[in-house]
Motif scaffolding. Structure first.
Motif, PDB file in Angstrom:
ATOM      1  N   PHE A 299     -16.441   0.025  15.944  1.00 33.16           N
ATOM      2  CA  PHE A 299     -16.127  -0.758  14.752  1.00 33.16           C
ATOM      3  C   PHE A 299     -14.859  -0.175  14.136  1.00 33.16           C
ATOM      4  N   ILE A 300     -13.846  -1.002  13.999  1.00 36.39           N
ATOM      5  CA  ILE A 300     -12.599  -0.582  13.353  1.00 36.39           C
ATOM      6  C   ILE A 300     -12.789  -0.774  11.852  1.00 36.39           C
ATOM      7  N   PRO A 301     -12.390   0.202  11.022  1.00 32.79           N
ATOM      8  CA  PRO A 301     -12.506  -0.001   9.582  1.00 32.79           C
ATOM      9  C   PRO A 301     -11.884  -1.345   9.172  1.00 32.79           C
ATOM     10  N   ALA A 302     -12.543  -2.030   8.252  1.00 30.39           N
ATOM     11  CA  ALA A 302     -12.244  -3.430   7.951  1.00 30.39           C
ATOM     12  C   ALA A 302     -10.796  -3.703   7.550  1.00 30.39           C
TER      13      ALA A 302
ATOM     14  N   VAL B  81       3.206   4.793   7.426  1.00 32.49           N
ATOM     15  CA  VAL B  81       1.976   4.533   6.689  1.00 32.49           C
ATOM     16  C   VAL B  81       1.988   5.484   5.501  1.00 32.49           C
ATOM     17  N   ILE B  82       1.942   4.923   4.300  1.00 31.69           N
ATOM     18  CA  ILE B  82       1.937   5.741   3.087  1.00 31.69           C
ATOM     19  C   ILE B  82       0.512   5.767   2.558  1.00 31.69           C
ATOM     20  N   GLY B  83      -0.114   6.930   2.637  1.00 28.79           N
ATOM     21  CA  GLY B  83      -1.506   7.092   2.231  1.00 28.79           C
ATOM     22  C   GLY B  83      -2.308   7.587   3.419  1.00 28.79           C
ATOM     23  N   ARG B  84      -3.143   8.596   3.194  1.00 24.06           N
ATOM     24  CA  ARG B  84      -3.876   9.210   4.302  1.00 24.06           C
ATOM     25  C   ARG B  84      -5.384   9.160   4.100  1.00 24.06           C
ATOM     26  N   SER B  85      -5.864   8.113   3.450  1.00 22.86           N
ATOM     27  CA  SER B  85      -7.302   7.989   3.244  1.00 22.86           C
ATOM     28  C   SER B  85      -8.013   7.750   4.574  1.00 22.86           C
ATOM     29  N   ASN B  86      -9.291   8.079   4.608  1.00 14.91           N
ATOM     30  CA  ASN B  86     -10.101   7.819   5.796  1.00 14.91           C
ATOM     31  C   ASN B  86     -10.433   6.343   5.942  1.00 14.91           C
ATOM     32  N   ILE B  87     -10.216   5.580   4.893  1.00 13.17           N
ATOM     33  CA  ILE B  87     -10.542   4.150   4.902  1.00 13.17           C
ATOM     34  C   ILE B  87      -9.391   3.318   5.456  1.00 13.17           C
ATOM     35  N   VAL B  88      -8.152   3.652   5.081  1.00 14.83           N
ATOM     36  CA  VAL B  88      -7.008   2.844   5.516  1.00 14.83           C
ATOM     37  C   VAL B  88      -5.936   3.677   6.220  1.00 14.83           C
TER      38      VAL B  88
ATOM     39  N   THR C 198      -9.171  -8.036   4.983  1.00 12.57           N
ATOM     40  CA  THR C 198     -10.247  -7.038   5.001  1.00 12.57           C
ATOM     41  C   THR C 198     -11.594  -7.738   5.151  1.00 12.57           C
ATOM     42  N   ILE C 199     -11.769  -8.812   4.415  1.00 13.88           N
ATOM     43  CA  ILE C 199     -13.013  -9.590   4.506  1.00 13.88           C
ATOM     44  C   ILE C 199     -13.182 -10.142   5.921  1.00 13.88           C
ATOM     45  N   ALA C 200     -12.099 -10.643   6.502  1.00 20.50           N
ATOM     46  CA  ALA C 200     -12.162 -11.170   7.872  1.00 20.50           C
ATOM     47  C   ALA C 200     -12.559 -10.066   8.853  1.00 20.50           C
ATOM     48  N   GLY C 201     -11.971  -8.877   8.716  1.00 16.83           N
ATOM     49  CA  GLY C 201     -12.320  -7.755   9.594  1.00 16.83           C
ATOM     50  C   GLY C 201     -13.775  -7.355   9.448  1.00 16.83           C
TER      51      GLY C 201
END
Length: 191
Positions: A34-37, A60-67, A173-176
């Motif tokens: 599953f790829i994060p949404a 990519v600017i931002g290193r969160s585990n979500i995006v 995101t909703i589609a993912g």
């Protein structure tokens, strides 16, 4: 609440958000998972609009585990919407403006309204704004407006493509998430 403990209690086969360490490990190794949404939605968008990524420089600017982290992994992966050379930037990155100014693709996912300005966007760059921040606005019926991480009015001057906020990546995101939910259902009931 220990976020890691909560995530680890989720059955990886039902983890449609793609946050469980087992699914993250599979993502890193390029295995089916599953790829994060939000990153998944961005891949779907790149595919739909035939945005070339192979050989491109992506920031990519931002290193969160979500995006941020999963997006950097996916863009660098040997997949149709990947094969980029990726620079992952964060709050301690020096010379961020000059790094962005060389990018063919910028994914802004740091949660700072209007952070990416027009002078950070090279002509022809693709800008993907993941940011969603409520900014006080007394003229709005709700008392606030949603702002992205990119100063849209400035960036659109140079960008070849740019996502709006609201109405861009959030919908993807909703589609993912829905595609992951369908995948989980099919794996559980149709195999």
């Amino acid at each position: 609440i220990d976020e890691a403990k909560v995530i680890e209690t989720i059955n990886p086969s039902k983890d449609v958000d793609g946050f469980h360490p087992a699914n993250v490990g599979r993502l890193v190794q390029g295995l089916p998972t599953f790829i994060p949404a939000t990153p998944y939605g961005i891949l779907l968008m790149l595919e739909h609009f035939n945005i070339p990524t192979k050989g491109k420089n992506a920031v990519v600017i931002g290193r969160s585990n979500i995006v941020g982290r999963p997006m950097s992994i996916l863009l660098s992966s040997n997949i149709p919407q990947g094969n980029c050379t990726v620079t992952l930037c964060h709050s301690h990155t020096t010379h961020l403006k000059s790094i962005c100014a060389q990018a063919d693709i910028i994914v802004a996912a740091l949660g700072a309204p209007n952070f990416v300005t027009g002078d950070m966007v090279k002509p022809g760059a693709v800008i993907i704004d993941v940011g969603i921040t409520r900014v006080e606005d007394p003229t709005s019926k709700k008392g606030f407006r949603i702002k992205g991480d990119v100063n849209y009015e400035e960036a659109i001057v140079n960008a070849s493509a740019i996502t709006p906020v609201p109405g861009g990546v959030g919908l993807m995101t909703i589609a993912g998430l829905l595609k992951n939910t369908m995948k989980a259902y099919e794996a559980a009931h149709l195999s």
